[in-house]
Design a protein around this motif. Structure first.
Motif, short mmCIF file in Angstrom:
data_model
loop_
_atom_site.label_atom_id
_atom_site.label_comp_id
_atom_site.label_asym_id
_atom_site.label_seq_id
_atom_site.Cartn_x
_atom_site.Cartn_y
_atom_site.Cartn_z
N HIS A 1 34.71 20.87 36.49
CA HIS A 1 35.61 19.95 36.85
C HIS A 1 36.52 20.21 37.99
N MET A 2 37.13 19.11 38.67
CA MET A 2 37.78 19.33 39.71
C MET A 2 39.05 20.18 39.44
N GLY A 3 39.29 21.26 40.31
CA GLY A 3 40.35 22.08 40.07
C GLY A 3 40.22 23.03 39.11
N GLN A 4 39.16 23.26 38.51
CA GLN A 4 38.97 24.24 37.64
C GLN A 4 38.61 25.77 38.15
N TYR A 5 39.39 26.70 37.71
CA TYR A 5 39.24 28.16 38.13
C TYR A 5 39.31 29.21 36.90
N SER A 6 38.01 29.78 36.99
CA SER A 6 37.93 30.63 35.59
C SER A 6 36.93 31.81 36.12
N ALA A 7 37.27 33.01 35.25
CA ALA A 7 36.28 33.88 35.07
C ALA A 7 35.75 34.38 33.49
N PHE A 8 34.77 35.28 33.62
CA PHE A 8 34.25 35.71 32.26
C PHE A 8 34.13 37.12 32.30
N VAL A 9 34.43 37.69 31.07
CA VAL A 9 34.16 38.99 30.81
C VAL A 9 33.54 39.30 29.52
N LEU A 10 32.76 40.28 29.35
CA LEU A 10 32.29 40.67 27.89
C LEU A 10 33.51 41.47 27.22
N ASP A 11 33.56 41.29 26.11
CA ASP A 11 34.58 42.39 25.33
C ASP A 11 34.03 43.55 25.08
N PRO A 12 34.40 44.49 24.30
CA PRO A 12 33.85 45.73 23.80
C PRO A 12 32.87 45.58 22.90
N ASP A 13 32.58 44.24 22.28
CA ASP A 13 31.30 44.13 21.15
C ASP A 13 30.48 43.14 22.02
N GLY A 14 30.82 42.88 23.30
CA GLY A 14 29.67 42.05 24.08
C GLY A 14 29.84 40.39 23.99
N ASN A 15 30.96 40.08 23.17
CA ASN A 15 31.25 38.72 23.28
C ASN A 15 31.99 37.99 24.52
N ASN A 16 31.31 36.90 24.95
CA ASN A 16 31.80 36.14 26.19
C ASN A 16 33.26 35.67 26.00
N ILE A 17 34.14 36.05 26.84
CA ILE A 17 35.42 35.87 26.85
C ILE A 17 35.80 35.29 28.32
N GLY B 1 38.15 47.93 29.03
CA GLY B 1 36.78 47.88 28.29
C GLY B 1 36.18 46.91 28.54
N GLY B 2 36.61 45.76 29.23
CA GLY B 2 35.72 44.69 29.38
C GLY B 2 34.68 44.88 30.54
N ARG B 3 33.59 43.96 30.42
CA ARG B 3 32.66 44.00 31.54
C ARG B 3 32.41 42.80 32.38
N CYS B 4 32.21 42.92 33.38
CA CYS B 4 32.27 41.47 34.19
C CYS B 4 30.83 40.53 33.74
N ASN B 5 31.25 39.33 33.56
CA ASN B 5 30.25 38.34 33.25
C ASN B 5 30.37 37.09 34.08
#
Length: 139
Positions: free
Chosen positions: A98-114, A85-89
């Motif tokens: 930061h050097m060496g930082q790897y991350s991803a973002f999704v929107l939860d079912p209520d639209g919060n940025n996770i 139920g998450g959406r790509c963000n």
């Protein structure tokens, strides 16, 4: 006298409209990181200091960032979030902050940025810092 920094918050309460849908989403994404729910009740659940509870007035515009143990776990978290139920963000990738930082973002079912974030050992901040009062420095 010693004291520690690194655990600033007692808890965060994220309010969601549909506790069942959110329980499925959060339980799945934290399991992808090797964690489990801390407690479960009918109208809320907890993940360590995060309390997720049902409320008709859901939290909005919240940004939560979970630590990941590896880039592979960032990818698994992202894939799992989209399946539950998450959406790509923001797809998994190295980020420039930061050097060496790897991350991803999704929107939860209520639209919060996770966010899920891996920081290499060189970039990772200490989990806690031991501190002492200056008068105890000579002890």
């Amino acid at each position: 006298m010693k004291f520690y920094r690194g655990k600033l918050l007692d808890h965060i309460n994220l309010k969601v409209r549909d506790i069942s849908r959110s329980r499925d989403f959060y339980k799945s994404i934290i399991e992808a990181l090797g964690h489990t729910l801390t407690s479960e009740e009918k109208l809320y659940f907890t993940i360590d200091e995060l309390v997720v509870s049902e409320d008709q007035h859901a939290s909005q515009c919240i940004h939560l960032a979970f630590q990941a143990p590896s880039p592979a776990s960032v990818k698994l978290f992202y894939k799992t979030a989209l399946q539950h139920g998450g959406r790509c963000n923001g797809e998994p990738e190295e980020r420039g902050r930061h050097m060496g930082q790897y991350s991803a973002f999704v929107l939860d079912p209520d639209g919060n940025n996770i966010e899920v974030i891996y920081q290499s050992p060189l970039a990772r901040p200490a989990t806690q810092i031991e501190m002492f009062h200056p008068r105890d420095a000579s002890a």
